[in-house]
Design a protein around this motif. Sequence first.
Motif, PDB file in Angstrom:
ATOM      1  N   TYR C  73       0.818  -1.213   0.000  1.00 34.24           N
ATOM      2  CA  TYR C  73       0.000   0.000   0.000  1.00 34.24           C
ATOM      3  C   TYR C  73       0.849   1.259   0.000  1.00 34.24           C
ATOM      4  O   TYR C  73       0.418   2.310  -0.439  1.00 34.24           O
ATOM      5  N   THR C  74       2.061   1.158   0.541  1.00 34.14           N
ATOM      6  CA  THR C  74       2.872   2.365   0.666  1.00 34.14           C
ATOM      7  C   THR C  74       4.079   2.348  -0.253  1.00 34.14           C
ATOM      8  O   THR C  74       4.925   3.210  -0.198  1.00 34.14           O
ATOM      9  N   LEU C  75       4.129   1.348  -1.122  1.00 34.54           N
ATOM     10  CA  LEU C  75       5.334   1.177  -1.934  1.00 34.54           C
ATOM     11  C   LEU C  75       5.572   2.339  -2.879  1.00 34.54           C
ATOM     12  O   LEU C  75       6.691   2.736  -3.146  1.00 34.54           O
ATOM     13  N   GLN C  76       4.491   2.890  -3.390  1.00 40.48           N
ATOM     14  CA  GLN C  76       4.650   3.850  -4.459  1.00 40.48           C
ATOM     15  C   GLN C  76       5.504   5.054  -4.063  1.00 40.48           C
ATOM     16  O   GLN C  76       6.353   5.492  -4.807  1.00 40.48           O
ATOM     17  N   SER C  77       5.264   5.605  -2.884  1.00 39.40           N
ATOM     18  CA  SER C  77       6.123   6.707  -2.426  1.00 39.40           C
ATOM     19  C   SER C  77       6.788   6.226  -1.156  1.00 39.40           C
ATOM     20  O   SER C  77       6.368   6.561  -0.054  1.00 39.40           O
ATOM     21  N   TRP C  78       7.807   5.463  -1.330  1.00 37.60           N
ATOM     22  CA  TRP C  78       8.278   4.695  -0.183  1.00 37.60           C
ATOM     23  C   TRP C  78       8.876   5.555   0.909  1.00 37.60           C
ATOM     24  O   TRP C  78       8.862   5.208   2.073  1.00 37.60           O
ATOM     25  N   LEU C  79       9.388   6.701   0.529  1.00 34.47           N
ATOM     26  CA  LEU C  79       9.971   7.537   1.576  1.00 34.47           C
ATOM     27  C   LEU C  79       8.903   8.159   2.461  1.00 34.47           C
ATOM     28  O   LEU C  79       9.190   8.626   3.545  1.00 34.47           O
ATOM     29  N   GLN C  80       7.675   8.168   1.946  1.00 29.28           N
ATOM     30  CA  GLN C  80       6.618   8.737   2.769  1.00 29.28           C
ATOM     31  C   GLN C  80       5.888   7.672   3.564  1.00 29.28           C
ATOM     32  O   GLN C  80       4.891   7.959   4.222  1.00 29.28           O
ATOM     33  N   ALA C  81       6.387   6.445   3.495  1.00 30.01           N
ATOM     34  CA  ALA C  81       5.754   5.395   4.288  1.00 30.01           C
ATOM     35  C   ALA C  81       5.958   5.700   5.764  1.00 30.01           C
ATOM     36  O   ALA C  81       6.965   6.262   6.161  1.00 30.01           O
ATOM     37  N   PRO C  82       5.013   5.322   6.590  1.00 30.39           N
ATOM     38  CA  PRO C  82       5.121   5.671   8.016  1.00 30.39           C
ATOM     39  C   PRO C  82       6.362   5.072   8.660  1.00 30.39           C
ATOM     40  O   PRO C  82       6.719   3.927   8.419  1.00 30.39           O
TER      41      PRO C  82
END
Lengths: 453, 310, 326
Positions: C73-82
């Motif tokens: 779910y968060t792969l696309q913008s990985w740096l913004q993953a929690p």
Amino acid sequence: MRSRFALAAVAGIAAAGLVLTGCSGTSGGTSTASSGKIDGTGKTLDVMIAANSLYPTQQQQWFKDVSAQFQKETGATVKFETFASANDELTKIQTSVLSGQGPDIYDLGTTFTPTAYSTGAFVKLSDADWAKVGGRDRFVPATLGISGPDKSNEVGIPFLSRPFVLAYNKDLLKAAGIDKPADTWDGLAEQAKKLTSGDVHGMAVAYADSFDPWKFVWAMAMQQGNTILDVKSKKATIDDAAVKKAYETYFGWLTDDKVVDPAAIGWKNAQAVAAFASGKAAFLPMVSSSSQVSLDKSPVAGKYAYAVMPTVPPGATKLPSDGKAAATIISGDNMVVAKYSKNQDLAFALVKMLTSTDNQVKYTKTFGDLPTNADAAKQIEQGNDLIAPILEAGTKAYGTPFTGAWGDTQLALVNVVVQSIPGLSAGKVSSSDLEAKLKAAQETAQNSLNKAK
Amino acid sequence: MSTETRALHAVSAPRSARALRPSGGPSADVTRLLPRPLLVAIIVVLLIVVLGPVLYMLFASVNSDVSVASGAFLPTELHLDNYLKVWSTVDLGTGLTNSVIICGAVAIVCAFLAVATAYVLVRYEFRGRLTFLRGLLGLQSIPGTLMLLPVFVLFSSTASLLGVQIIGTRWAVFITYLTFALPFSTWVMVTYLRGLPKALEEAARIDGASSWRILTQIVVPLSWPGIVVSGIFAFLLGWNDVLFASVLTSPESRTAAVALQVFGATQEGGAIPLYGQMMAASLICAVPVVVLYLVFQRYLIGGLTSGGVK
Amino acid sequence: MSNSTMTPPAGVVTTGASPAGSAPAGGRPGRRRRGERNRPLWMLLPGGILMLLIIVVPLVVAVLMSTLDLDQYTLQSWLQAPFIGLGNYVEAITASPLLRSIGISVSFAVIAAVVTMPIGLAAALATQNRFRGRALVRSLFLIPYVLPAFVVGTLWRTMLQPGGVVDSMLGAVGIHSGLWLNGPLSYWSLIIVQIWTSWPFFYLLVLAGLQSVDHEVHEAAAIDGATWWIKLRYVVLPYLRGPILLALIIAFLHNINAFTLPFVLFGVPAPQDVEVLPVVTYMTSFQSFRFGLSAAMAICSLILIAIPLFVYLRAVKLDSGEEEQR
């Protein structure tokens, strides 16, 4: 000193570069005329598709033909990239999503569409987009069931259909006085018992396969009204009597009914097919049209036929009121367009071309996979008795739960079988043992579902 | 007891650089390490163990897929055309070419980088030397699955930064394999170089030769066995890798290992994998390595070959 | 390249290693070689830069990923993953099969490495001397190592299937072994197949090592009338100590990280007895899409393996190697 500085600088640049790509956003599509032809002169579309090892030279030819046809229509060429297995494609999707670059179109197995959807990296088709691919109505309705969680959030455009059916040996059935396979699981087991004698067994089941087992369990559970995962209420229902009955039936063919070769506990799908193909089994459930190629080259060529798998759950003689008559999962290929693609409208144009009636009929005649285009399906049906049951099964297909948690759930369901194999080889899987495993699978699936967004 | 001490004395005595290549006759007997019957027994047993499954592969490669799937050993039908079909089922020709080029380049570059690095590590003292050595070994323990996504991201971001295409070219896999092979190849050379006497190098140093000259003209010629073995490992690392090749290559730069995958792919729904072609293709892919080994294996013999000293 | 005899500035430290805190030259009394001048440390640069860029930097990224809740779910913008700090690590140790699979992997790796060693050693010793067809025999020996892991996996899976070749042959001599690819025997199947495919590795390393045994040594031993066993044990084996010790540890590391063989041999999900570490991390990463967790698992295992690794290095003094000099 110099070397140390140089190294630090290099490392710093690399790290900076990584940070930059971490913030990949979406890119827009090309601007196009509101109606009529798309102009794609000089552009190339990248399509990722499964390598067809059954018809390799034909696939190479098909690639060329598609590119030529598309070039005539739009001026753009098509470049195909193949992958060997679903795992490879998933890895490729992950790396592409992570880096924001890669193929424009992916040809995805239907079971993986929910996972791709959950990355958020693929275009959700608006009504305008559906128009660009030829309209939702041109497709067989059942094939649209796994394009998205609901009608307004669809990413998958159905391209191919590969429903699962049962293959049976006509000669063996005739010899036992059976007309056609039963449409209830209990009835099928009874027939299999009659067909088991000597070294011929009633059924060939691949217990050690990584893919087959869960489909049986899912089908039987669905028919009893259990959808395994309830996406709306975010509950997994694996730890349930219906699922337990499904597993007991599945195992029971080996341990109680004794209609399966004992060696089947070590069989992958290929071995089960081989057993059927050498005439040692009468029923071969859970196959698709891809089996034609192997079976036509084998001793049972001309002696086999397909039938829709039973739609009445074990322990019943007719479908319960809350049961779903799931003959097969919705199986086949969807096409998805990546959000990072710079040629989205061009991509839609290609999909429209590939899902047009003529292209679909031609594809089916060459490769055997069934069309998703409704007109094409009607055309194919005429005069082809062998695949008529497969087409019928396709209309009775139900989608697996559309959630990113399905991958884990599927694995958990197969895992129950994998860990039961030692027990099966000893002769029995006890009830308590099965319950414990179901609980573990329930936990895994529920955890995954909780994480799903 | 005296036998051993005398033998050990012989070991510690300064050596002369004589050609070691054993010819037939008395010197061959001298270097034999095992009594003849034991030697023969070992070789025969190993050959059986190795060739048994390979024989199975051979039989399977000309058998029908259905037959292999049901576990038959001897072929029930003869499908010699499998060896022809493999070339069109996947682009095996391109795959093999790419693999040979990439892995060959990796082997050569890696072996020489390893010699240079190991030379410094073994012959010279400097702060951090031990840490470097230990770090090298530590790098060996990093699993590939951990590195896949980060390496991919590294390449794609460098590519967008510099405006060049990296992923999909042969360079991407070349650099990756080269780097992954370096730690181990360096260690092989370290172990090997430790066994080389320093006399020649000391003599050359006294004569005023630079490190580079010592490396290229003395150390390298003496370390051919180590270089060849390092090279082989580096070659095989790239030859058999599937994980990185599958994401870093495009259809043009595809390696043989990735191409082979297509044969083994299980297709759900009743299609039997192309066992026959897979075995045939695997045997075909093993040939270049064996041939290369046959070509280079004479460098594996010889140790202190003459020519190291003027 | 110029023939440089220039002294690099004193105190230049080489790549990758952290200079701070490491005792100079391992703390040994300064046995200066060559002196501080003429150290061609620049030769370390090409390899060092490559390894820093392609291994260390991605490793740092992997560590970063392990602190994020990175999944599909968060792969696309990985740096913004929690950012969840050690959350993944806690889950890895408590809730995942990590510890169990490390146990399985380590024991499997040790057994396979230790058993392969005498086989490779024997093969190298046996082919030391020229005989007709030796080149061919040597190349044939290489074949198990040359075959790609997934081919070996498929080959043995077909051979070990119930009712397959192995079962029929064993059955012919009256042995009924049961399931090879599931259940308790599966662990041993993995070991056997791994041994079959990796013994040439030892063979090659020992072969190289044998070449450094001087001819005079052989002659001296022959003159002294040493039996083959004594000669082997006291004269030749000391030369091979280095290669063998290196091969043991490398084989161990390779077996621990070997993914393809168990994956193809047993499939996923793997039977409990062969749930080895790389398959578990692969499944977590590429089938469950929990990249953060899988990175944490891999790093945990890395640390857990690094400890005995360095203990081993010190114990056999493989890294310093001073004691091996003659």
